[in-house]
Design an enzyme around this catalytic site. Sequence first.
Site, mmCIF file in Angstrom:
data_model
loop_
_atom_site.group_PDB
_atom_site.id
_atom_site.type_symbol
_atom_site.label_atom_id
_atom_site.label_comp_id
_atom_site.label_asym_id
_atom_site.label_seq_id
_atom_site.Cartn_x
_atom_site.Cartn_y
_atom_site.Cartn_z
ATOM 1 N N ALA A 113 44.068 47.038 38.384
ATOM 2 C CA ALA A 113 45.179 46.180 37.952
ATOM 3 C C ALA A 113 46.119 46.994 37.072
ATOM 4 O O ALA A 113 45.677 47.722 36.185
ATOM 5 C CB ALA A 113 44.637 44.984 37.170
ATOM 6 N N SER A 114 47.416 46.853 37.313
ATOM 7 C CA SER A 114 48.363 47.748 36.634
ATOM 8 C C SER A 114 48.576 47.393 35.166
ATOM 9 O O SER A 114 49.089 48.214 34.410
ATOM 10 C CB SER A 114 49.705 47.753 37.366
ATOM 11 O OG SER A 114 50.291 46.475 37.310
ATOM 12 N N HIS B 188 35.678 35.980 33.644
ATOM 13 C CA HIS B 188 36.653 36.850 34.302
ATOM 14 C C HIS B 188 36.092 37.493 35.576
ATOM 15 O O HIS B 188 36.704 37.410 36.655
ATOM 16 C CB HIS B 188 37.060 37.911 33.271
ATOM 17 C CG HIS B 188 38.309 38.649 33.566
ATOM 18 N ND1 HIS B 188 38.315 39.968 33.956
ATOM 19 C CD2 HIS B 188 39.589 38.261 33.507
ATOM 20 C CE1 HIS B 188 39.573 40.351 34.108
ATOM 21 N NE2 HIS B 188 40.366 39.351 33.846
ATOM 22 N N ASP C 180 33.368 44.281 35.470
ATOM 23 C CA ASP C 180 33.955 43.298 34.566
ATOM 24 C C ASP C 180 32.921 42.773 33.570
ATOM 25 O O ASP C 180 32.080 43.537 33.091
ATOM 26 C CB ASP C 180 34.582 42.159 35.383
ATOM 27 C CG ASP C 180 35.803 41.578 34.709
ATOM 28 O OD1 ASP C 180 35.625 40.862 33.711
ATOM 29 O OD2 ASP C 180 36.929 41.833 35.165
ATOM 30 N N SER D 132 45.099 40.804 36.555
ATOM 31 C CA SER D 132 43.665 40.630 36.777
ATOM 32 C C SER D 132 43.382 39.977 38.113
ATOM 33 O O SER D 132 42.402 40.274 38.763
ATOM 34 C CB SER D 132 43.088 39.691 35.720
ATOM 35 O OG SER D 132 42.939 40.356 34.516
HETATM 36 CA CA LIG Z 1 49.225 48.605 29.953
#
Ligand SMILES: [Ca+2]
Length: 602
Positions: A303-304, A205, A164, A379
Amino acid sequence: MASGPPYPFEGRKLQLLELLLGPLLVLLVSGLEPALGQKVFTNTWAVHIPGGLEEADQVASKHGFINYGHAFGDYYHFRHRTLVKRSLSDHRGAQVRLQKDPRVTWAEQQVSKQRKKRDTYQEPLDPKFKDQWYLYNSNHRDLNAKAAWQLGYTGKGVVVSILDDGIEKNHSDLMENYDPNASYDVNDGDPDPQPRYTQLNDNRHGTRCAGEVAAVANNGICGVGVAYNAKIGGVRMLDGEVTDMVEAQSLSLNPQHIDIYSASWGPEDDGKTVDGPAKLAKEAFLHGVTEGRGGLGSIFVWASGNGGREKDSCNCDGYTNSIYTLSISSSTQNGNVPWYSEACSSTLATTYSSGNLNEKQIVTTDLKSKCTDSHTGTSASAPLAAGIIALALEANKNLTWRDMQHLVVRTSHPAHLLTNDWRTNGVGRKVSHSYGYGLLDARAIVSLAKTWTSVKPQRKCVIPMVCEPRNIGAHLSINMSVDACIGTDSHVTSLEHVQARLTLSYNRRGNLAIHLISPAGTRSTLLHPRPHDYSSEGFNDWAFMTTHSWDENPTGKWTMEIENVAGASDYGKGITCNESGFKLGCCVYVACFLNRWPLSMK
Ligand SMILES: [Ca+2]
Ligand SMILES: *[C@@H]1O[C@H](CO)[C@@H](O)[C@H](O)[C@H]1NC(C)=O
Ligand SMILES: *[C@@H]1O[C@H](CO)[C@@H](O)[C@H](O)[C@H]1NC(C)=O
Ligand SMILES: *[C@@H]1O[C@H](CO)[C@@H](O)[C@H](O)[C@H]1NC(C)=O
Ligand SMILES: *[C@@H]1O[C@H](CO)[C@@H](O)[C@H](O)[C@H]1NC(C)=O
Ligand SMILES: *[C@@H]1O[C@H](CO)[C@@H](O)[C@H](O)[C@H]1NC(C)=O
Ligand SMILES: [Ca+2]
Ligand SMILES: [Ca+2]
Ligand SMILES: [Ca+2]
């Protein structure tokens, strides 16, 4: 008189004492503990008698004891016949009588000691733990993390790295679990991934994601991570130019040390991008799953995507759509599909995250040693999954990257998650394009992990489908009779991932819907229409992936349907079906865009 007790007065006094202590005994049994530090005396003694067993028996019966046995040397365990089992004061009379007996060289009344069974579990005492509704909730709308901790799994010995914008390694709630060997700064080319501090805290993040996995427990600070005894590192790679090389370097950091990589970023979620890993990142994935963790395979949790509002499809994101990534979606606290959630057939499972304003968000560590209760989006979901997977890995260090996906498929469940898209697949499992196989269950996955036998090596059966270019028109349906490579080393009898690699051109890509229907009747949406995608570039050997036919038998008739949702105003330039595979292979395609964005909430 000779047979009576030698100290009748003392004896009566003791009986009186016993009566007085009667109610106290009841209180102790019903759970009241003595005040902290107060001794609890038992009715047993340790007695040293050099004269042998027979003499010890005689001493015992003379003074009103039963000889409970010989410990070692000349030490014996005596229990008094009439004294209460537990008392807050000692029994001087009995002690004095023993000491006065010339056969006794030493005697001591035994005190009850506070001993906890090593596996006894205590709920974390961290101040924000009670707000971590998704870890433990009395209404069971949670990830069942507490039950996994109670089984003894807290992430010990497992290493997780967050790819990240850095990690605040000296955060007071991360420091103890921070692992410099699971960390690097790819943006600046140094070993220190400390975030770059700005006025707007843009680079918070990674630190937020890290706390979800492994914030320290019972330190009086913030909350806890799902795997609060795991080691946590961070790779600073999003705070700068992201290139194929930056991605590859991050994905292949220390793969013999790091077990799980958690990534909450990807191509832009604008609903019109089709992009994935390029040459080096692709090789990093392949290298990770074949060489990482001593050959068991690195575990990549992804993460999708947050493109729900733009009606994006996570199958157009080559990172989530990859078979090597465990792709994770979100549910809101009330069990709804969040507004940012993307639907697609490659998603494997779900954890909680943010939703509407009246629904709670995720509690975790924040920049400058702070604690936040407002981490959001997919996230926030991927790190929770990474933590749960760390618990499973602690339960069985021998799991391969594919075993872990099997465990997730088998132990996730629809729970109370709402959608009209739940379908029962060919092996009886409920699966949805918004949630995959549903909510992860920490207790269920560690339990199954413990007894899981590794799956056999991956087989890849490729079914080439060379077609003449054809007009798509309003609807094109292609039937394929598939023998699943029977009679070869590639014979597949039970599916894991299915990829449909398509090359096609079309004047407006976003108007296409593509479905794949398995012989068992499971209908996967490989692509739903994306209103913002006006591109005329089509798809160039794009490997659309579905997890929905997991464990089905691939032999039989497969159908692919390509549909133009806009009707006659569009024109299909034609289609070339290159090949379609049932397998666990690598997706091969070329992509030229190198910008990766954190999945921020717009
Ligand atoms: Ca996307
Ligand atoms: C963490 O380190 C940074 C410098 O990298 C420093 O400014 C900050 O005060 C430290 N935080 C704590 C809690 O020690
Ligand atoms: C990091 O790796 C080095 C070299 O392998 C090793 O000496 C050191 O003990 C490791 N440190 C930690 C915290 O694991
Ligand atoms: C780990 O798995 C391999 C094969 O997958 C097996 O040979 C080995 O016995 C397993 N070890 C343990 C400790 O389960
Ligand atoms: C494919 O099979 C379905 C029924 O199984 C049939 O309705 C359809 O017409 C077939 N399509 C082609 C192109 O043969
Ligand atoms: C499929 O497409 C790839 C690249 O687009 C090409 O290299 C390959 O030869 C094609 N295969 C067939 C069977 O047409
Ligand atoms: Ca640095
Ligand atoms: Ca804490
Ligand atoms: Ca994936």
